[in-house]
Design a protein around this motif. Structure first.
Motif, short mmCIF file in Angstrom:
data_model
loop_
_atom_site.label_atom_id
_atom_site.label_comp_id
_atom_site.label_asym_id
_atom_site.label_seq_id
_atom_site.Cartn_x
_atom_site.Cartn_y
_atom_site.Cartn_z
N LYS A 135 9.61 -8.76 -2.20
CA LYS A 135 10.36 -7.63 -1.67
C LYS A 135 11.64 -7.36 -2.44
CE LYS A 135 8.56 -8.59 2.92
NZ LYS A 135 7.55 -7.55 2.80
N THR A 136 12.07 -8.28 -3.25
CA THR A 136 13.34 -8.10 -3.96
C THR A 136 13.14 -8.06 -5.47
OG1 THR A 136 13.66 -10.49 -3.84
CG2 THR A 136 14.69 -9.17 -2.13
N LEU A 137 11.91 -7.91 -5.93
CA LEU A 137 11.65 -7.79 -7.36
C LEU A 137 12.08 -6.42 -7.86
CD1 LEU A 137 8.05 -9.31 -7.57
CD2 LEU A 137 10.19 -10.46 -8.08
N ARG A 138 12.39 -6.34 -9.13
CA ARG A 138 12.58 -5.03 -9.75
C ARG A 138 11.24 -4.29 -9.71
NH1 ARG A 138 17.01 -4.96 -13.47
NH2 ARG A 138 15.88 -3.50 -14.79
N LYS A 139 11.28 -2.97 -9.82
CA LYS A 139 10.05 -2.21 -9.62
C LYS A 139 9.00 -2.54 -10.67
CE LYS A 139 8.09 2.30 -8.75
NZ LYS A 139 8.30 3.75 -8.55
N LYS A 179 8.82 1.50 -3.95
CA LYS A 179 8.81 0.06 -3.69
C LYS A 179 8.34 -0.24 -2.27
CE LYS A 179 11.57 -2.91 -5.19
NZ LYS A 179 12.75 -3.77 -5.39
N ALA A 180 8.68 0.63 -1.33
CA ALA A 180 8.23 0.40 0.04
C ALA A 180 6.72 0.45 0.14
CB ALA A 180 8.86 1.45 0.97
N LEU A 181 6.10 1.42 -0.56
CA LEU A 181 4.64 1.49 -0.54
C LEU A 181 4.02 0.31 -1.27
CD1 LEU A 181 4.06 5.31 -1.18
CD2 LEU A 181 3.89 4.06 0.96
N LEU A 182 4.65 -0.15 -2.35
CA LEU A 182 4.10 -1.29 -3.10
C LEU A 182 4.14 -2.56 -2.24
CD1 LEU A 182 5.71 -0.61 -6.60
CD2 LEU A 182 3.30 -0.36 -5.98
N THR A 183 5.26 -2.80 -1.57
CA THR A 183 5.33 -3.99 -0.72
C THR A 183 4.39 -3.84 0.48
OG1 THR A 183 7.25 -3.01 0.38
CG2 THR A 183 7.67 -4.59 -1.39
N LEU A 211 19.07 -10.42 3.58
CA LEU A 211 19.07 -9.37 2.55
C LEU A 211 20.43 -8.67 2.51
CD1 LEU A 211 16.98 -8.25 0.55
CD2 LEU A 211 16.42 -6.50 2.23
N LEU A 212 20.98 -8.36 3.68
CA LEU A 212 22.29 -7.72 3.73
C LEU A 212 23.37 -8.62 3.14
CD1 LEU A 212 22.65 -5.92 7.18
CD2 LEU A 212 22.82 -4.91 4.91
N ALA A 213 23.26 -9.93 3.42
CA ALA A 213 24.29 -10.86 2.95
C ALA A 213 24.34 -10.91 1.43
CB ALA A 213 24.01 -12.26 3.51
N GLU A 218 15.74 -0.84 4.60
CA GLU A 218 15.59 -2.00 3.72
C GLU A 218 15.44 -1.60 2.26
OE1 GLU A 218 12.52 -5.78 3.41
OE2 GLU A 218 12.97 -4.89 5.36
N TRP A 219 14.79 -0.45 2.03
CA TRP A 219 14.57 -0.01 0.65
C TRP A 219 15.89 0.24 -0.07
CZ3 TRP A 219 16.55 4.72 -0.78
CH2 TRP A 219 16.90 5.60 0.25
N ARG A 220 16.92 0.70 0.66
CA ARG A 220 18.21 0.93 0.01
C ARG A 220 18.82 -0.37 -0.48
NH1 ARG A 220 22.23 4.62 3.41
NH2 ARG A 220 23.55 3.86 1.68
N VAL A 221 18.68 -1.41 0.33
CA VAL A 221 19.24 -2.71 -0.06
C VAL A 221 18.48 -3.26 -1.26
CG1 VAL A 221 19.82 -5.02 0.74
CG2 VAL A 221 19.87 -3.10 2.34
N SER A 222 17.15 -3.18 -1.20
CA SER A 222 16.33 -3.73 -2.29
C SER A 222 16.62 -3.03 -3.60
CB SER A 222 14.85 -3.61 -1.93
OG SER A 222 14.55 -4.35 -0.77
N GLU A 223 16.69 -1.69 -3.56
CA GLU A 223 16.97 -0.95 -4.79
C GLU A 223 18.38 -1.22 -5.29
OE1 GLU A 223 16.07 3.16 -4.40
OE2 GLU A 223 13.90 2.83 -4.20
N ARG A 224 19.30 -1.36 -4.37
CA ARG A 224 20.69 -1.68 -4.77
C ARG A 224 20.74 -3.03 -5.47
NH1 ARG A 224 24.89 -2.87 -6.35
NH2 ARG A 224 26.97 -2.66 -5.43
N LEU A 225 20.01 -4.00 -4.96
CA LEU A 225 19.98 -5.31 -5.60
C LEU A 225 19.24 -5.26 -6.93
CD1 LEU A 225 19.25 -7.54 -2.48
CD2 LEU A 225 21.41 -7.34 -3.70
N ASP A 226 18.17 -4.45 -7.00
CA ASP A 226 17.41 -4.35 -8.25
C ASP A 226 18.25 -3.83 -9.40
OD1 ASP A 226 15.18 -5.31 -7.10
OD2 ASP A 226 14.15 -3.39 -6.88
N ASP A 227 19.17 -2.93 -9.07
CA ASP A 227 19.98 -2.32 -10.12
C ASP A 227 20.96 -3.32 -10.75
OD1 ASP A 227 18.72 0.04 -9.65
OD2 ASP A 227 20.27 0.83 -8.32
N SER A 228 21.16 -4.43 -10.09
CA SER A 228 22.21 -5.33 -10.54
C SER A 228 21.72 -6.69 -11.01
CB SER A 228 23.22 -5.54 -9.39
OG SER A 228 22.57 -6.10 -8.26
#
Length: 692
Positions: A618-622, A600-604, A195-197, A220-230
């Motif tokens: 875990k990496t889907l948009r919300k 997203k953390a609660l949803l996953t 995920l970090l990579a 992990e939520w910060r990484v997931s949301e960061r990826l979702d935005d892009s």
């Protein structure tokens, strides 16, 4: 000279005793390359070097030695001081480097020295008998090989991996150094490293990994949301109308996930929007031909004229009984056509059939909303993307102008149309007039006080009459919504229905109870009786059912703030839930409006709790994750434990950690992150037997 035949002397039987497990921890030792030979008992001793040995030599030069060689002490003058029981190819590769002058005979070789004959025999027969190499070391070694200009193909041939596995490890080798340190220390898992990579900013990778090493946990939520935005994936709601082939034909590019964990990423969201809008416009043209203004948007709601009024679901009591029946029938038609549209969209080979089904669905929605607003005409539609039926619909009608009282009186009766039910005046029973002649206020108060107390005693002695009085009062307060003050009722009982502001009625839950009570109101009005007389005339079963509905609709255990916990009310709710064996999943599972406020953390965490955890989720948009959770919950008839009053307050908020699984990149994970060159269970068993 004859061979000696061993004589086996029987021994007396002894009771079986359990042999303790052999625990062996190999000790690493560094030996000179010049002191290392290949043992004759090595299974491939004497075989010529294969074509990949030079490539293996190049990898050893670039990355160093990863796996120690298992050796035994040399025997006699004809053997080197240490003889390799395994690692023949590595010894040959080192010989190439020695011949080329890249190393000398003093080159240090990592070894495990086996002195026990049984373990020496086991080492000859088994491979991977050494301590596993940590996956972080493998990733770092791949990075060094890349820097030495070795190709993916060459590394795959030398290490015996598939090329896709080397590509995945190569991608991980570009992660920030602190991430590999955290991985080896067991602070993050291999999945979290992947995920970090994926983060494009290497400094951001470093900061997050360092925070983990400092003991702050991996966010992990910060990484997931960061990826979702892009990124936009194939789970986007627009993809219900736009299949992958249509997107590709329009020039859209798709990128698949290297690790096979995430849904494909659509690199051209503008093209996706364009294709969705074009198809939605074709559907909208049907209604524009019917003189309905249609706004198609894949983004925020468009600005509409102020005089338009949005239409939506109509609840019981808002329409006369006949109109309400027609409205409910139209809603059923709409729900049925929505399901047909969803099925038609699944057949991507016939988009025209799906478009016709969507048109029928929108027509049904218009008919339903027009019936619900008393026949006012829908003049405007707004269409949004929807995950299942392709489009979401909202209908608008011009707002009714305010009419002055004088103009209203002058207007013809036919021109006055109201969506509310006509006023109903219930009958009243004649009661004796009080004797107030010569009676002052104090005396009147005393008389009525005593009379009240006499009726209290009489009613207390007649449970049947008391039940009728209670139900009638609750019906009057909660259903008629009349006579709620003390002065207008014999009973001082007050109650209020559950109807908090800015909330929604859930059709399958309280909406069903409200429909039942509306049917009761209709039946009472048709009877022409007072409420008490009508309730008294009901069969006992109907009477008890009405009491249950009235009691239920007055239930209110809502809490507005997390610090406003109503402990006593919760305790009562838990008792009631146990009495009626409450199970919300019998009627409803989490839907999108319910899931929207969750993080997203609660949803996953919900997916993990219901046993539907999927690394890709875990990496889907919300918005995509909400649809996925709703779908999985419906399939499993599942609801969060917090919706059961038998559960603790925050039972579903502390989601358990997601177990690491096989990464799919040729490297297996465990909690410590060791995952390459693992000793097999068969190898361990054989070693234990050999050393016993």
């Amino acid at each position: 000279m004859s061979d000696l035949v061993p004589v086996i002397t029987p021994t007396p039987s002894v009771p079986e005793t359990q042999t303790p497990a052999v625990i062996f921890k190999p000790v690493e030792r560094i030996v000179r390359l010049g002191d290392l030979g290949i043992a004759r008992e090595n299974l491939r001793y004497g075989e010529p070097a294969d074509d990949d040995i030079p490539t293996l030599a190049a990898t050893l030069k670039a990355a160093g030695q990863l796996q120690p060689v298992t050796v035994r002490p040399g025997r006699g003058k004809k053997e080197q001081p240490f003889m390799a029981l395994d690692g023949r190819r590595r010894r040959l590769a080192l010989a190439i480097l020695l011949e080329a002058g890249d190393i000398d005979e003093d080159y240090p070789v990592r070894t495990y020295v086996e002195t026990d004959p049984a373990r020496q025999a086991a080492a000859v027969l088994l491979t991977n008998t050494a301590v596993p190499v940590h996956v972080a070391d493998v990733i770092a070694a791949i990075g060094r090989m890349l820097k030495s200009k070795l190709t993916i193909t060459a590394m795959a041939r030398a290490l015996g991996y598939d090329e896709i596995e080397i590509k995945r490890l190569a991608a991980l080798s570009r992660v920030a150094p602190a991430a590999l340190v955290a991985l080896k220390a067991g602070r993050i898992t291999l999945r979290q490293t992947r995920l970090l990579a994926r983060l494009p900013d290497r400094q951001e990778q470093e900061d997050l990994a360092q925070m983990t090493l400092d003991g702050h946990g991996f966010q992990e939520w910060r990484v997931s949301e960061r990826l979702d935005d892009s990124r936009v994936t194939t789970r986007d709601r627009r993809c219900a109308l736009v299949d992958p082939r249509a997107y590709a034909d329009a020039g859209g590019r798709t990128e698949t996930d290297l690790f096979g964990e995430l849904p494909p990423v659509l690199l051209d969201p503008d093209i996706l929007t364009e294709v969705w809008t074009r198809r939605a416009r074709g559907i909208a043209a049907v209604f524009e031909a019917e003189w309905i203004s249609v706004h198609v948007t894949a983004g925020p709601e468009p600005e509409l004229p102020d005089d338009l009024e949005a239409l939506g679901y109509v609840y019981g009591g808002s329409l006369p009984a006949e109109e309400m029946a027609r409205y409910r029938a139209q809603r059923e038609v709409f729900n049925d056509r929505t399901e047909k549209a969803r099925i038609a969209l699944a057949d991507v080979e016939h988009p025209d059939v799906a478009d016709l089904a969507i048109v029928d669905m929108i027509h049904a929605r218009i008919a339903s909303d027009q019936t619900g607003c008393g026949g006012r005409v829908v003049t405007t539609l707004v269409l949004w993307p929807a995950a299942e039926a392709g489009v979401d619909i909202r209908c608008y009608t011009p707002g009714e102008p305010e009419i002055d009282k004088e103009d209203q009186d002058a207007a013809p009766e036919a021109a006055r149309r109201t969506s509310g039910p006509p006023a109903y005046v219930p009958p009243e029973i004649d009661a004796p007039e009080p004797d107030t002649e010569g009676v002052n206020h104090a005396l009147h108060a005393v008389r009525t006080d005593v009379a009240t107390r006499g009726l209290i005693r009489a009613l207390a002695d007649d449970p049947g009459a008391a039940l009728t009085a209670l139900i009638a009062r609750l019906f009057t307060v909660l259903v008629r919504r009349a006579h709620v003050t003390r002065t207008d009722s014999a009973l001082a009982i007050t109650a209020s229905g559950f109807n908090p502001a800015n909330s929604r009625v859930i059709e399958a839950l309280d909406g069903d109870v409200r429909r039942r009570l509306e049917d009761r109101r209709t039946a009472w009005e048709a009877s022409g009786e007072t409420v008490i007389a009508w309730v008294q005339g009901l069969p006992h079963g109907e009477k008890m059912g009405l009491l249950a509905e009235l009691t239920a609709i007055s239930l209110d255990v809502r809490e507005e703030k997390t610090f406003s916990i109503r402990r006593t009310a919760r305790s009562e709710a838990a008792e009631l839930a146990a009495l009626c064996q409450a199970d919300i999943t019998l009627h409803w599972t989490p839907d999108a409006p319910f899931l929207q406020p969750h993080s997203k953390a609660l949803l996953t965490g919900m997916l993990d709790t219901m046993g539907a955890d999927d690394e890709r989720a875990k990496t889907l948009r919300k918005t995509e994750l909400i649809d996925w959770v709703a779908e999985q919950a419906a399939q499993r008839t599942w609801a969060p434990a917090a919706l059961s009053w038998a559960a603790p307050i925050d039972a579903d908020q502390d989601a358990p950690d997601i177990a690491d699984q096989v990464a799919g990149d040729g490297v297996h994970e465990d909690d410590e992150g060791a995952g390459a060159f693992v000793v097999t269970s068969a190898g361990k068993a054989a070693l234990d037997v050999a050393a016993a």
